[in-house]
Structure formats: C-alpha cells, structure tokens
Design a protein around this motif. Structure first.
Motif: not given
Length: 153
Positions: A115-119, A88-95, A108-109
């Motif tokens: 959205v990245g955290l939830l994904a 989730p951390l990497f998803g958040m940073l990527a999002g 929007l960032s």
C-alpha cells in the motif's frame, strides 16, 4: 547541461516534438559488451518523444526530420530521479513500519508495504501531472540564440 541530438517529428506554433534515441551513455563505460542496456538499445533503438518549447523562435525556421540539439539541466535530472525512485521506496518502508507497529503481523506488514509503495507511486504520478507544463523542467533548444552556460553567474 546534458545535451542530446534529436530529430524533429512534428512542428507546432509554440514548440517542437523531437524524437531522441537514448544512446548517449552507451559506449562510454567499460562494460559495454556485457551490458543489457547496450544490447537493448541496439536491438530496439529505444526512442523517446520530447516536447521542446520554441521560446519565441519562428517555427518556419525548422523542418520535419531536421536534427537539432536539445538540453536538460543536470539538476532537473538529478532531482527528478531522486524523487521518482525514493518516494515510492520511502512510502513502502513507512507502510511496512506502520502496519508492523499497529498489527505486529508479517502478512499485514507486507500488505502495508505494498500500500505504501502504491501510494508513493501515486504521489509521483500526481506530481508529474502537476509539473508537466513547468518551463523550468522542459528540455530547451541549444543553438546560437540560447548559449549554454555551465557556470551559474
């Protein structure tokens, strides 16, 4: 192998439901008196219910409220912890990064980060669902039928 004592709460033909009280680490560090985790464990007695495979053992050899030793390989704990926390951390940073590159807006960032955290959380949940019956990831009974080997041979 990380071992823990548990109490049998249900017996089925191919496994046992075991209740554990997580206190194996409490009392082993210097911050015990000032630790919130230690206080919560004492007040609430945080219990977990684990499914332990019998692996060919006779269920008649066990009874409700019997205390048994169970074990989980360290690699399962380490790999699982890294996956659960870092995905989730990497998803958040990527999002956040993708949203910043596309729209160059802080608002929007932040939405992209959410959205990245939830994904990432959804990916962890999906993976947990896919591996819930994987024998390599299940706790095992530690008894005379299955001795613990700490050094792989």
């Amino acid at each position: 192998m990380i071992s823990e004592t548990g109490r049998i709460v249900a017996i089925e033909t191919d496994g046992l439901w075991v209740e554990t009280i997580q206190r194996s680490t409490c009392g082993s560090c210097a911050a015990e008196k000032g630790c919130g985790q230690s206080l919560m464990a004492r007040l609430m007695g945080h219990t977990s219910y684990l499914w332990v495979l019998l692996e060919g053992r006779d269920p008649a050899d066990y009874r409700i409220d019997q205390e048994i030793q169970i074990g989980v390989p360290e690699s399962v704990v380490v790999n699982g912890s890294l996956f659960v926390y870092l995905t989730p951390l990497f998803g958040m940073l990527a999002g956040a990064g993708v949203a910043q590159q596309l729209w160059a807006s802080d608002g929007l960032s932040a939405i992209g980060a959410l959205v990245g955290l939830l994904a990432g959380g959804a990916l962890v949940r999906w993976r947990a669902h896919q591996t819930r019956y994987d024998r390599r990831l299940q706790p095992v009974l530690l008894d005379d039928r299955q001795p613990v080997t700490l050094i792989p041979s």
